[in-house]
Motif scaffolding. Structure first.
Motif, mmCIF file in Angstrom:
data_model
loop_
_atom_site.group_PDB
_atom_site.id
_atom_site.type_symbol
_atom_site.label_atom_id
_atom_site.label_comp_id
_atom_site.label_asym_id
_atom_site.label_seq_id
_atom_site.Cartn_x
_atom_site.Cartn_y
_atom_site.Cartn_z
ATOM 1 N N THR A 190 1.621 6.985 6.041
ATOM 2 C CA THR A 190 0.465 6.355 5.387
ATOM 3 C C THR A 190 -0.736 6.200 6.309
ATOM 4 N N HIS B 136 -9.716 7.532 9.431
ATOM 5 C CA HIS B 136 -9.120 7.442 8.103
ATOM 6 C C HIS B 136 -8.879 5.996 7.686
ATOM 7 N N ILE C 181 -7.872 3.399 4.021
ATOM 8 C CA ILE C 181 -7.499 3.265 2.615
ATOM 9 C C ILE C 181 -8.461 2.260 1.997
ATOM 10 N N ASP D 158 -3.188 10.528 2.347
ATOM 11 C CA ASP D 158 -3.436 9.817 1.089
ATOM 12 C C ASP D 158 -2.552 10.305 -0.048
ATOM 13 N N ARG D 159 -1.613 11.185 0.233
ATOM 14 C CA ARG D 159 -0.730 11.690 -0.821
ATOM 15 C C ARG D 159 0.581 10.911 -0.896
ATOM 16 N N ASP E 100 -6.397 4.803 -6.354
ATOM 17 C CA ASP E 100 -7.300 5.765 -5.733
ATOM 18 C C ASP E 100 -6.650 7.126 -5.502
ATOM 19 N N GLN E 101 -5.357 7.255 -5.828
ATOM 20 C CA GLN E 101 -4.650 8.492 -5.546
ATOM 21 C C GLN E 101 -4.712 9.470 -6.712
ATOM 22 N N TRP F 297 0.845 -1.188 0.000
ATOM 23 C CA TRP F 297 0.000 0.000 0.000
ATOM 24 C C TRP F 297 0.882 1.240 0.000
ATOM 25 N N ARG F 298 0.453 2.230 -0.745
ATOM 26 C CA ARG F 298 1.148 3.517 -0.843
ATOM 27 C C ARG F 298 2.625 3.344 -1.188
#
Length: 393
Positions: free
Chosen positions: A277, A380, A382, A281-282, A236-237, A183-184
């Motif tokens: 993370t 929050h 993801i 979300d950036r 999703d980003q 993730w991320r």
């Protein structure tokens, strides 16, 4: 000779971290060299990954034998016990399935691989080493193996971006799932226990694995014509590769912002990425090749091939490390380098993440994963097509 090399390798692993007695016994018993035919004996017992099938045109192999210390770490996370029924996603050489078979004894091991050559290799080597009772299935690992359900433990030995509903259906309530979760832009081996509609973590470790075939939620975009600077991000980003490329092409100096955090030469700082993370979300991954560094196209990232970066439209800020005072115990300072119209804000936000990590460098968040349609009151998260991930410090 093989026994000596095998025991020396296990001794080296134990010197770095303890593992349960049954994992140690299995690793001293199963001949890793027998699962890597054609490889020099001494090379089979080094702390290195070994490619068993290339993936033409791709940067990573299709399948490989994992680093032995990572194998031991993930078996420790899985906590398999005698009598357990185990599902492994990603057969690889068959070595990990053999270790599991040694540990579960009266239980069962089912291993699944999508590639026919890899599945055949695993089947052949397991038969040759006396593990005929391990079930090997040639199949898309995302489907699991419903014919042998339910499982006490599921382990994935390939990088997983999203947890498919099929795995939920095949794991017992109270069972454990260990997987290299992506993730991320980062990958971590996460150990989770199922509690109804929730998977709750009790540990995570930095790792790297070949991604599973069939999940396409991760994107990669070049940021220059030579494809020597890339950004890796999730679907999703909100990432604007063309805008980022145009920003970097201006060749303006980076806006640099130091943090208050210093590290020693061997001190890990990957926790900065993990911390960021949890609520931002950036966060993406920046990859810069040696050619781009030689051409001085941008300020050197902390780890050129994989540094966390905050991306907002056509602006970005990424992690840097600068040597300050060779005689100091912690002689390197972490900071941010930023480009674009929102450079100042992004640099400030990244420094805030660095300093938050610095307030408790050993902190590990708890991860809670639920099905995508699960109604939750947590903050929050993801969101992915089949699951929802929340991290809490």
């Amino acid at each position: 000779m093989a026994d000596q090399l095998r025991n020396r390798l296990v001794d080296a692993i134990l010197a770095e971290r303890p593992v349960p007695a049954d994992v140690e016994r299995a690793m001293r018993t199963v001949p890793r060299d027998a699962f890597l035919p054609g490889l020099k004996l001494e090379n089979a017992y080094t702390g290195q990954a070994v490619t068993i099938k290339d993936n033409p045109g791709k940067p990573l192999p299709l399948s490989c034998a994992s680093v032995p210390s990572v194998v031991a770490m993930m078996l420790d996370q899985l906590d398999p016990r005698a009598g357990d029924d185990i599902l492994e996603i990603g057969a690889g050489t068959g070595y990990n399935a053999a270790l599991l078979a040694e540990i579960v004894d009266r239980g069962s091991v089912t291993t699944v691989d999508i590639d026919p050559d890899v599945a055949l290799h695993a089947r052949t080597r397991l038969n040759a080493t006396g593990y005929e009772h391990v079930t090997v299935i040639e199949r898309d690992g995302l489907l699991g193996a419903p014919e042998n359900t339910p499982y006490d433990r599921i382990i994935a030995t390939v990088g997983v971006w999203d947890i498919p509903a099929t795995w939920w259906d095949q794991l017992k309530d109270g069972g454990r799932l260990v997987l290299p979760l992506r993730w991320r832009g980062q990958t971590r081996a996460v150990a989770l226990t199922r509690h109804g509609d929730r998977l709750v973590s009790d540990g995570m470790e930095l790792c790297g694995f070949v991604p599973i075939i069939g999940q396409n939620g991760e994107k990669t975009s070049p940021l220059n014509a030579d494809d020597t600077i890339r950004v890796h991000y999730d679907e999703d980003q909100d990432v604007d590769p063309d805008g980022l490329a145009a920003t970097l092409q201006t060749r303006r100096p980076a806006l640099e912002a130091p943090s208050a955090q210093r590290v020693g030469g061997e001190e890990p700082f990957d926790g900065v990425w993990l911390r960021a993370t949890a609520g931002d979300d950036r966060v993406c991954r920046l990859e810069v090749t040696s050619k781009a560094l030689e051409q001085e196209l941008l300020r050197r990232p902390a780890i050129p091939v994989r540094s966390p970066v905050l991306v907002d439209g056509n602006s970005l800020a990424y992690l840097t490390i600068t040597r300050e005072g060779a005689d100091a115990e912690r002689s390197f300072r972490l900071g941010a380098a930023a480009y674009g119209p929102r450079a100042e804000k992004l640099a400030r936000d990244l420094v805030a993440h660095i300093d938050a990590w610095g307030s408790n460098r050993l902190a590990v968040p708890q991860m809670v994963i639920t099905p995508a349609d699960y109604v939750s009151t947590t903050g929050h998260a993801i969101s992915k097509p089949e699951s929802r991930i929340a991290l809490t410090y």
